[in-house]
Design a protein around this motif. Structure first.
Motif, PDB file in Angstrom:
ATOM      1  N   GLY A  23       0.817  -1.206   0.000  1.00  0.00           N
ATOM      2  CA  GLY A  23       0.000   0.000   0.000  1.00  0.00           C
ATOM      3  C   GLY A  23       0.848   1.251   0.000  1.00  0.00           C
ATOM      4  N   ILE A  24       1.909   1.262   0.826  1.00  0.00           N
ATOM      5  CA  ILE A  24       2.790   2.437   0.896  1.00  0.00           C
ATOM      6  C   ILE A  24       3.343   2.749  -0.486  1.00  0.00           C
ATOM      7  CG2 ILE A  24       5.025   3.251   1.755  1.00  0.00           C
ATOM      8  CD1 ILE A  24       4.440   1.805   4.357  1.00  0.00           C
ATOM      9  N   VAL A  25       3.793   1.704  -1.185  1.00  0.00           N
ATOM     10  CA  VAL A  25       4.388   1.910  -2.510  1.00  0.00           C
ATOM     11  C   VAL A  25       3.359   2.506  -3.463  1.00  0.00           C
ATOM     12  CG1 VAL A  25       5.461   0.776  -4.482  1.00  0.00           C
ATOM     13  CG2 VAL A  25       6.023   0.036  -2.168  1.00  0.00           C
ATOM     14  N   ILE A  26       2.168   1.914  -3.469  1.00  0.00           N
ATOM     15  CA  ILE A  26       1.151   2.364  -4.427  1.00  0.00           C
ATOM     16  C   ILE A  26       0.716   3.798  -4.115  1.00  0.00           C
ATOM     17  CG2 ILE A  26      -1.204   1.955  -5.245  1.00  0.00           C
ATOM     18  CD1 ILE A  26      -0.603  -1.072  -4.735  1.00  0.00           C
ATOM     19  N   VAL A  27       0.475   4.086  -2.838  1.00  0.00           N
ATOM     20  CA  VAL A  27       0.068   5.443  -2.464  1.00  0.00           C
ATOM     21  C   VAL A  27       1.162   6.443  -2.822  1.00  0.00           C
ATOM     22  CG1 VAL A  27      -0.425   6.961  -0.518  1.00  0.00           C
ATOM     23  CG2 VAL A  27      -1.535   4.724  -0.674  1.00  0.00           C
ATOM     24  N   ALA A  28       2.414   6.104  -2.508  1.00  0.00           N
ATOM     25  CA  ALA A  28       3.522   7.009  -2.826  1.00  0.00           C
ATOM     26  C   ALA A  28       3.586   7.262  -4.321  1.00  0.00           C
ATOM     27  CB  ALA A  28       4.844   6.407  -2.342  1.00  0.00           C
ATOM     28  N   PHE A  29       3.339   6.210  -5.106  1.00  0.00           N
ATOM     29  CA  PHE A  29       3.370   6.365  -6.562  1.00  0.00           C
ATOM     30  C   PHE A  29       2.267   7.322  -7.016  1.00  0.00           C
ATOM     31  CE2 PHE A  29       1.461   4.834 -10.590  1.00  0.00           C
ATOM     32  CZ  PHE A  29       2.471   5.239 -11.447  1.00  0.00           C
ATOM     33  N   LEU A  30       1.051   7.110  -6.493  1.00  0.00           N
ATOM     34  CA  LEU A  30      -0.073   7.946  -6.914  1.00  0.00           C
ATOM     35  C   LEU A  30       0.167   9.406  -6.545  1.00  0.00           C
ATOM     36  CD1 LEU A  30      -3.079   5.597  -6.073  1.00  0.00           C
ATOM     37  CD2 LEU A  30      -2.092   6.122  -8.317  1.00  0.00           C
ATOM     38  N   VAL A  31       0.685   9.622  -5.341  1.00  0.00           N
ATOM     39  CA  VAL A  31       0.945  10.990  -4.914  1.00  0.00           C
ATOM     40  C   VAL A  31       1.981  11.640  -5.818  1.00  0.00           C
ATOM     41  CG1 VAL A  31       1.965  12.380  -3.067  1.00  0.00           C
ATOM     42  CG2 VAL A  31       0.295  10.613  -2.506  1.00  0.00           C
ATOM     43  N   MET A  32       3.072  10.946  -6.056  1.00  0.00           N
ATOM     44  CA  MET A  32       4.136  11.515  -6.887  1.00  0.00           C
ATOM     45  C   MET A  32       3.625  11.761  -8.302  1.00  0.00           C
ATOM     46  SD  MET A  32       6.421  12.099  -4.872  1.00  0.00           S
ATOM     47  CE  MET A  32       7.589  12.845  -5.986  1.00  0.00           C
ATOM     48  N   GLN A  33       2.848  10.813  -8.811  1.00  0.00           N
ATOM     49  CA  GLN A  33       2.342  10.935 -10.180  1.00  0.00           C
ATOM     50  C   GLN A  33       1.436  12.166 -10.290  1.00  0.00           C
ATOM     51  OE1 GLN A  33       3.403  10.245 -12.925  1.00  0.00           O
ATOM     52  NE2 GLN A  33       2.967   8.100 -13.242  1.00  0.00           N
ATOM     53  N   THR A  34       0.600  12.389  -9.272  1.00  0.00           N
ATOM     54  CA  THR A  34      -0.279  13.566  -9.285  1.00  0.00           C
ATOM     55  C   THR A  34       0.569  14.833  -9.246  1.00  0.00           C
ATOM     56  OG1 THR A  34      -1.572  12.203  -7.773  1.00  0.00           O
ATOM     57  CG2 THR A  34      -2.445  14.379  -8.297  1.00  0.00           C
ATOM     58  N   LEU A  35       1.559  14.840  -8.387  1.00  0.00           N
ATOM     59  CA  LEU A  35       2.417  16.019  -8.276  1.00  0.00           C
ATOM     60  C   LEU A  35       3.125  16.296  -9.599  1.00  0.00           C
ATOM     61  CD1 LEU A  35       4.022  15.623  -4.743  1.00  0.00           C
ATOM     62  CD2 LEU A  35       2.255  17.221  -5.473  1.00  0.00           C
ATOM     63  N   ILE A  36       3.558  15.218 -10.249  1.00  0.00           N
ATOM     64  CA  ILE A  36       4.263  15.401 -11.518  1.00  0.00           C
ATOM     65  C   ILE A  36       3.304  15.940 -12.577  1.00  0.00           C
ATOM     66  CG2 ILE A  36       5.354  14.162 -13.436  1.00  0.00           C
ATOM     67  CD1 ILE A  36       6.579  12.309 -11.259  1.00  0.00           C
ATOM     68  N   SER A  37       2.103  15.389 -12.643  1.00  0.00           N
ATOM     69  CA  SER A  37       1.192  15.794 -13.719  1.00  0.00           C
ATOM     70  C   SER A  37       0.642  17.200 -13.486  1.00  0.00           C
ATOM     71  CB  SER A  37       0.045  14.780 -13.861  1.00  0.00           C
ATOM     72  OG  SER A  37      -0.665  14.720 -12.644  1.00  0.00           O
ATOM     73  N   THR A  38       0.591  17.638 -12.215  1.00  0.00           N
ATOM     74  CA  THR A  38       0.136  19.012 -11.989  1.00  0.00           C
ATOM     75  C   THR A  38       1.318  19.988 -12.066  1.00  0.00           C
ATOM     76  OG1 THR A  38       0.356  18.651  -9.619  1.00  0.00           O
ATOM     77  CG2 THR A  38      -1.842  18.408 -10.539  1.00  0.00           C
ATOM     78  N   GLY A  39       2.492  19.436 -12.263  1.00  0.00           N
ATOM     79  CA  GLY A  39       3.669  20.292 -12.459  1.00  0.00           C
ATOM     80  C   GLY A  39       4.157  20.965 -11.196  1.00  0.00           C
ATOM     81  N   SER A  40       3.771  20.462 -10.045  1.00  0.00           N
ATOM     82  CA  SER A  40       4.210  21.107  -8.807  1.00  0.00           C
ATOM     83  C   SER A  40       5.485  20.476  -8.250  1.00  0.00           C
ATOM     84  CB  SER A  40       3.076  21.040  -7.776  1.00  0.00           C
ATOM     85  OG  SER A  40       2.527  19.755  -7.748  1.00  0.00           O
ATOM     86  N   ILE A  41       6.272  19.935  -9.125  1.00  0.00           N
ATOM     87  CA  ILE A  41       7.500  19.287  -8.669  1.00  0.00           C
ATOM     88  C   ILE A  41       8.614  19.673  -9.631  1.00  0.00           C
ATOM     89  CG2 ILE A  41       7.665  17.103  -9.912  1.00  0.00           C
ATOM     90  CD1 ILE A  41       7.615  15.734  -7.210  1.00  0.00           C
TER      91      ILE A  41
END
Lengths: 359, 253
Positions: A23-41
Motif C-alpha cells: 500500500g505504501i508503494v502504491i500510495v507514494a506512486f499515486l501521490v508523486m504521479q499527481t504532483l508530476i502531472s500538476t507540475g508542482s515538482i
C-alpha cells in the motif's frame, strides 16, 4: 462486504503488515504521479524518480542476502552491472527489429534478470563456502571483476554477424557498415530509454512480492533457519548449500532487474566506480543496515530518504554532506538504540509486530 | 527382534587423540537407552558420529537395516535420526511455530514457484504443516506460545521446543544430549515424565546423554558407560550403576 471485513480481521498480522508495505508503494506512486502531472515538482526531482525505484529494488534484494540469509555481500552492484549491460546489449540490437517498446523492454528485463541470476550461481557456488568477513571481501572482489570485465569488452555487428574483441574497436575487423555496440570503457550508447516511473514502481511491487512471499514460504523458513543456526538446520535435514545459493541467486536476479531499469533510463551506459563499483554496493548496504537488517519496509524507506536527502539539500551546498552524515547517525539511533526500540514498541504498532515475528 | 540401531566398533581420532575407540551399542525398538560417562569421555562425540557431523574412521552404523556409516547429516536426518543439542540450538529469530515447521521441512513439499505465487499447492501444504505443527506444540504444551519468538521462551520451554522440532522430522531414533542440563529438580522431574510420555505416544526409541543420575536411574532401561572414549560397562541400569568400575570412574579411587 461483511464477509470481506471479516476476512481482513482474521488475517494474520504478517499478511496485514505485507499489505501495508504494498500500500505504501502504491500510495507514494499515486501521490508523486499527481504532483508530476500538476507540475508542482521540480524537473530535477522528477528525474530522480526512476533512480529511486532502482535503489529501492536494490535495497530490498540485498536485504534478502544480508537480512534473511544473514551473510554480508558487497558485490551487489556487480550483479546490477551484469543485468544492465546484457539487457542494454539486447535492446540496442533489437531496437529496429522489435518496434514495440513495451515488449522489447519486457524481453530485455527477462534477459537482464537471467544473466544476473547466472552470475549469481557462478559466483555463489565458490563464494558461499565462506562466512562473514571473508564472504564480504570475496563478493566485493567479484563485483569489481564484473565491472572491470565490461570495461574491456568490445562488440560490434555488421553484415557478417557479431565481432568480439578485448582490445579496441579496430580489432573488431568489421565491414564499413559495421556498428559498434559495446565500446569498452565508453560502454553502450543509444539504448532506447524505455524506463519510466510507472515501470519502476511495477518492478518494485514485483520485487516485494517475490521477496515477501519467498520469506513466508517453506524455502524462506529454511533460509532463515540457516541464518539462525546452521548446525541445527543441518540436523533437521536442510540442504545448506541449496538454500544459501537460492537466496543468493534470487537476490542477484532482482539486482539484475534493477540494472535493466538503470540501463534503460540513460542514453549512455558506462561502468564506473560510482554506478557499478563498490561505492554503489556499500551505498546499498547502508540502505539495508539503516532500514533495519531483515526489515524489508525499512530498507525501502531508508533508500528513499537517503536518495532524496542529498538532492533536497543541494541549496545548502557545503553543509550538504554534513547534514547527510547527521541523518545517518540519527537513523542508526532510531533503528538500533534500545531506548528507541522501547519507545517504538510502546507507541508504534508495527514495532510491536516486529518483536513477535521478525519476517 | 533385530535392533533398531546397531553400532559396531565405532572410532574416530582428532590428531593424536583417540576420542572414541571400539564403541559398540545395540538399541532395540522403543527402548530408552542412556549414555553416561565423566566429562570429556566422548559422549557428545558419539552423537556427532551418529548424526554425521564427524565421519568415523572405523566401524559401522546400521539404522533399521540401513548402513548409514559416514553419510552426510542431511541424509542421516532423512534416514531417521533426530537430535537435540547440549547447548540449545533453536532458530532464535523464528516463531515457535516456524521452528517446528522447519522440522517438518522434508515431510512436506511444494516448489519455490508455488511458494512465491501462492498457488494451490502452497495453501494446501502450508495448512497441513500448520495443523501438524500445532498438534506437536499442543503435546509439548507450547501451543499458546506459537507466535512467540523462540528466543523469548523461558529455558525449560526452549528445551521442550527443541524436542518438538526433532520429533517433527518423524525420526526412528531420537538422540537427546543432556536434556536436563541447567534444570532444577522440579523441572527435571517434569522432563522425565515428558520423555516417557514421548516414548509411549510416538513409539519412539530414545538414546540420551545425561549427568543427572536420578534421571538416568529413573527412566533408562539400559546404560552404556563411556570413559576415555571406550566402553567401560554396558547392560541393565541397576547392574551398571552398581559396577565398582563405574563407581571408580565417576568418583575416583
Amino acid at each position: 462486504m461483511r464477509d470481506r471485513m471479516k476476512k481482513i480481521k482474521n488475517m494474520n498480522k504478517n499478511t496485514k503488515s505485507n499489505l501495508i508495505t504494498y500500500g505504501i508503494v502504491i500510495v507514494a506512486f499515486l501521490v508523486m504521479q499527481t504532483l508530476i502531472s500538476t507540475g508542482s515538482i521540480s524537473s530535477l526531482l522528477e528525474g530522480l524518480m526512476v533512480p529511486l525505484c532502482i535503489y529501492i529494488i536494490l535495497a530490498v534484494s540485498l536485504n534478502l542476502v544480508v537480512g534473511i540469509l544473514g551473510e554480508l555481500s558487497l558485490g551487489h552492484a556487480g550483479f546490477m552491472c551484469a543485468g544492465a549491460f546484457s539487457s542494454a546489449f539486447f535492446s540496442k540490437c533489437m531496437k529496429d527489429v522489435i518496434e514495440n517498446g513495451t515488449l522489447r523492454f519486457i524481453l530485455a528485463l527477462l534477459i537482464g534478470i537471467a544473466v544476473a541470476a547466472v552470475f549469481g550461481i557462478i559466483i555463489g557456488i565458490p563464494v558461499l563456502r565462506l562466512k562473514g568477513d571473508y564472504l564480504a571481501i570475496v563478493t566485493l572482489a567479484f563485483g569489481e571483476i564484473i565491472k572491470n570485465l565490461v570495461n574491456v569488452v568490445f562488440i560490434g555487428k555488421d553484415a557478417n554477424g557479431f565481432h568480439f574483441s578485448t582490445k579496441d574497436v579496430m580489432d573488431l575487423n568489421m565491414e564499413l557498415d559495421g556498428e559498434v555496440i559495446v565500446n569498452g570503457p565508453q560502454g553502450i550508447t543509444g539504448t532506447p530509454q524505455d524506463s519510466t516511473f510507472f515501470i519502476g514502481v511495477v518492478l518494485i511491487l514485483i520485487t516485494l512480492f517475490i521477496v515477501i512471499n519467498l520469506v513466508n514460504s517453506r524455502d524462506g523458513r529454511a533460509i532463515m533457519a540457516i541464518r539462525d543456526n546452521r548446525i541445527a538446520a543441518e540436523s533437521v535435514g536442510i540442504n545448506i548449500t541449496k538454500y544459501k545459493l537460492m537466496a543468493f541467486t534470487i537476490s542477484a536476479a532482482l539486482a539484475g532487474g534493477a540494472g535493466v531499469l538503470y540501463a534503460h533510463n540513460l542514453s549512455t551506459l558506462t561502468a564506473n566506480t560510482n554506478n557499478f563499483g563498490y561505492n554503489m554496493s556499500i551505498n546499498i548496504l547502508v540502505f539495508v543496515v539503516l532500514g533495519g537488517i531483515g526489515n524489508i519496509r525499512g530498507s525501502m524507506i531508508a533508500a528513499v530518504i537517503l536518495t532524496l536527502l542529498p538532492e533536497m539539500l543541494r541549496g545548502l551546498s557545503d553543509y550538504r554532506m554534513l547534514i547527510y552524515a547527521i541523518v545517518l547517525i540519527l537513523m542508526m539511533l532510531f533503528n538500533w538504540a534500545p531506548k528507541s526500540i522501547e519507545w517504538r514498541e510502546k507507541y508504534l504498532s508495527f514495532g510491536k509486530k516486529k518483536k513477535e515475528a521478525v519476517k | 527382534m533385530a535392533a533398531l540401531l546397531d553400532v559396531k566398533n565405532l572410532g574416530i581420532s582428532f590428531g593424536g587423540l583417540r576420542a572414541v575407540n571400539g564403541f559398540d551399542i545395540s538399541i532395540e525398538k522403543e527402548q530408552l537407552y542412556g549414555l553416561i560417562g565423566p566429562n570429556g569421555a566422548g559422549k557428545t562425540t558419539v552423537f556427532n558420529l551418529l548424526t554425521g557431523v564427524y565421519k568415523p574412521d572405523a566401524g559401522k552404523v546400521i539404522l533399521d537395516g540401513q548402513d548409514i556409516t559416514g553419510k552426510k547429516t542431511i541424509d542421516i536426518s532423512k534416514a531417521g535420526i533426530a537430535r537435540t543439542f547440549q547447548n540449545i540450538r533453536l532458530f532464535s529469530k523464528l516463531s515457535v511455530l516456524d521452528n517446528v515447521k522447519v522440522g517438518l521441512h522434508n515431510k512436506h513439499h511444494y516448489s519455490t514457484i508455488e511458494g512465491i505465487l501462492r498457488l494451490h499447492g502452497y495453501r494446501k501444504v502450508e495448512k497441513e504443516m500448520n495443523e501438524q505443527a500445532m498438534e506437536l506444540l499442543k503435546v509439548f504444551d507450547l501451543a499458546d506460545h506459537a507466535d512467540y519468538l523462540a528466543s523469548n521462551l523461558p529455558y525449560g520451554q526452549q528445551r521442550r521446543l527443541e524436542i518438538a522440532r526433532a520429533l517433527a522430522t518423524e525420526p526412528k531414533l531420537l538422540l537427546l544430549d543432556e536434556p536436563a542440563a541447567g534444570m532444577n529438580p522440579n523441572e527435571t522431574g517434569e522432563l522425565m515424565e515428558m520423555i516417557q510420555f514421548v516414548r509411549e505416544k510416538f513409539h519412539m526409541t530414545i538414546l540420551l546423554i545425561e549427568h543427572d543420575m536420578k534421571l538416568v536411574s529413573g527412566i533408562c532401561e539400559k546404560l552404556t558407560v563411556l570413559n576415555f572414549g571406550e566402553v567401560l560397562a554396558q547392560g541393565d541400569t541397576a547392574s551398571v550403576l552398581n559396577d565398582p568400575q563405574v563407581i571408580t570412574a565417576y568418583l575416583g579411587e
